[in-house]
Design an enzyme around this catalytic site. Sequence first.
Site, mmCIF file in Angstrom:
data_model
loop_
_atom_site.group_PDB
_atom_site.id
_atom_site.type_symbol
_atom_site.label_atom_id
_atom_site.label_comp_id
_atom_site.label_asym_id
_atom_site.label_seq_id
_atom_site.Cartn_x
_atom_site.Cartn_y
_atom_site.Cartn_z
ATOM 1 N N LYS A 51 -8.196 -25.110 80.353
ATOM 2 C CA LYS A 51 -8.634 -26.493 80.630
ATOM 3 C C LYS A 51 -7.889 -27.077 81.834
ATOM 4 O O LYS A 51 -8.493 -27.647 82.725
ATOM 5 C CB LYS A 51 -8.400 -27.398 79.405
ATOM 6 C CG LYS A 51 -9.100 -26.938 78.139
ATOM 7 C CD LYS A 51 -8.943 -27.947 77.001
ATOM 8 C CE LYS A 51 -7.530 -28.159 76.497
ATOM 9 N NZ LYS A 51 -6.927 -26.974 75.824
ATOM 10 N N ARG A 101 -8.781 -35.120 70.611
ATOM 11 C CA ARG A 101 -8.390 -33.975 69.794
ATOM 12 C C ARG A 101 -8.693 -34.215 68.316
ATOM 13 O O ARG A 101 -8.446 -33.317 67.500
ATOM 14 C CB ARG A 101 -6.890 -33.735 69.943
ATOM 15 C CG ARG A 101 -6.518 -32.553 70.851
ATOM 16 C CD ARG A 101 -5.020 -32.556 70.926
ATOM 17 N NE ARG A 101 -4.388 -31.355 71.344
ATOM 18 C CZ ARG A 101 -4.004 -31.084 72.601
ATOM 19 N NH1 ARG A 101 -4.306 -31.899 73.581
ATOM 20 N NH2 ARG A 101 -3.337 -29.980 72.873
ATOM 21 N N ARG A 150 7.349 -24.283 79.225
ATOM 22 C CA ARG A 150 7.008 -25.260 78.182
ATOM 23 C C ARG A 150 7.631 -24.835 76.864
ATOM 24 O O ARG A 150 7.474 -23.703 76.429
ATOM 25 C CB ARG A 150 5.485 -25.346 78.031
ATOM 26 C CG ARG A 150 4.847 -26.263 79.040
ATOM 27 C CD ARG A 150 3.345 -26.277 78.895
ATOM 28 N NE ARG A 150 2.892 -26.727 77.582
ATOM 29 C CZ ARG A 150 1.644 -27.105 77.328
ATOM 30 N NH1 ARG A 150 0.738 -27.102 78.280
ATOM 31 N NH2 ARG A 150 1.291 -27.504 76.133
ATOM 32 N N ARG A 154 1.899 -17.133 80.513
ATOM 33 C CA ARG A 154 2.208 -18.420 81.149
ATOM 34 C C ARG A 154 3.723 -18.663 81.129
ATOM 35 O O ARG A 154 4.312 -19.072 82.113
ATOM 36 C CB ARG A 154 1.470 -19.554 80.420
ATOM 37 C CG ARG A 154 1.717 -20.917 80.990
ATOM 38 C CD ARG A 154 0.598 -21.880 80.655
ATOM 39 N NE ARG A 154 0.699 -22.431 79.303
ATOM 40 C CZ ARG A 154 -0.216 -23.235 78.772
ATOM 41 N NH1 ARG A 154 -1.289 -23.560 79.445
ATOM 42 N NH2 ARG A 154 -0.058 -23.709 77.561
ATOM 43 N N ARG A 163 -0.046 -24.929 67.053
ATOM 44 C CA ARG A 163 -1.023 -25.595 67.914
ATOM 45 C C ARG A 163 -2.436 -25.090 67.638
ATOM 46 O O ARG A 163 -3.385 -25.866 67.645
ATOM 47 C CB ARG A 163 -0.631 -25.374 69.381
ATOM 48 C CG ARG A 163 0.641 -26.139 69.753
ATOM 49 C CD ARG A 163 1.291 -25.581 70.999
ATOM 50 N NE ARG A 163 0.490 -25.793 72.198
ATOM 51 C CZ ARG A 163 0.600 -25.054 73.304
ATOM 52 N NH1 ARG A 163 1.479 -24.067 73.355
ATOM 53 N NH2 ARG A 163 -0.146 -25.325 74.345
HETATM 54 P P1 AMP Z 1 -1.471 -29.935 75.849
HETATM 55 O O1 AMP Z 1 -0.751 -30.019 77.143
HETATM 56 O O2 AMP Z 1 -2.874 -30.476 75.936
HETATM 57 O O3 AMP Z 1 -1.428 -28.545 75.266
HETATM 58 O O4 AMP Z 1 -0.698 -30.898 74.824
HETATM 59 C C1 AMP Z 1 0.655 -30.659 74.486
HETATM 60 C C2 AMP Z 1 1.001 -31.396 73.192
HETATM 61 O O5 AMP Z 1 0.834 -32.805 73.398
HETATM 62 C C3 AMP Z 1 0.158 -31.071 71.994
HETATM 63 O O6 AMP Z 1 0.605 -29.915 71.324
HETATM 64 C C4 AMP Z 1 0.330 -32.339 71.152
HETATM 65 O O7 AMP Z 1 1.594 -32.369 70.527
HETATM 66 C C5 AMP Z 1 0.338 -33.424 72.209
HETATM 67 N N1 AMP Z 1 -1.024 -33.938 72.512
HETATM 68 C C6 AMP Z 1 -1.689 -33.807 73.685
HETATM 69 N N2 AMP Z 1 -2.878 -34.411 73.634
HETATM 70 C C7 AMP Z 1 -2.982 -34.940 72.386
HETATM 71 C C8 AMP Z 1 -3.995 -35.678 71.718
HETATM 72 N N3 AMP Z 1 -5.154 -35.981 72.314
HETATM 73 N N4 AMP Z 1 -3.747 -36.057 70.433
HETATM 74 C C9 AMP Z 1 -2.594 -35.760 69.824
HETATM 75 N N5 AMP Z 1 -1.601 -35.050 70.391
HETATM 76 C C10 AMP Z 1 -1.787 -34.639 71.670
#
Ligand code: AMP
Length: 194
Positions: A14, A88, A139, A127, A150
């Site tokens: 994404k 989400r 990360r 990654r 996740r």
């Molecule tokens: P990402 O970079 O999209 O993988 O997001 C990293 C982390 O941020 C996720 O594992 C969640 O802990 C938090 N997070 C990101 N977007 C959301 C969302 N829309 N709702 C809830 N938690 C989120």
Amino acid sequence: MANIILLGPPAAGKGTQAQRLVDSRGMVQLSTGDMLRAAKTSGTEMGRQVAAVLESGGLVTDEIVIGLIAEKLQQGAAGGFIFDGFPRTLRQADALAALLANHSLQLDAVIELVVDDTALVARVAKRAADAQAQGLPVRKDDTPEVLEVRLREYYKNTAPLIGYYWAKQQLVQIDGMAEMDTVSAAIAKVLDKA
Ligand code: AMP
């Protein structure tokens, strides 16, 4: 101008595809993950609250992420918005619909990047290894243990959005296992039709 959601499990591509759309079409990427990580490092109260959740791989509250998106929508985007990692949950999806309506914006497509779990585990490992090799920060949630959390969160809370948007006839599924350029071309085709 089009507003789209990029939907898919962690490491589906994404972020990469969103970045390409920013570069090629001047769209604005709204990644709640990036916003939360920025809040964490900038030492805000909210950042402190979410730090542990981010590291655990769980989801932060709907209120927090809806608030972040609401703030960004105020700023507008001539080239359109890419929602990356948001919504989400079904509650977030309903909130997004209301926010877009308030701004007289429409959602043009929800693009699901379809990938398989085994590939995701390998992608996340790569990654983390690539970041380490380049001396970039790795990360903290890119470990096999946190990835499992996740992925569970994804299937429990986010995957229902596939049915939600399918029913609204907004879902477009793209093979996320294809080469990056092939995925970008498939997304471009959707956007050109929007
Ligand atoms: P990402 O970079 O999209 O993988 O997001 C990293 C982390 O941020 C996720 O594992 C969640 O802990 C938090 N997070 C990101 N977007 C959301 C969302 N829309 N709702 C809830 N938690 C989120």
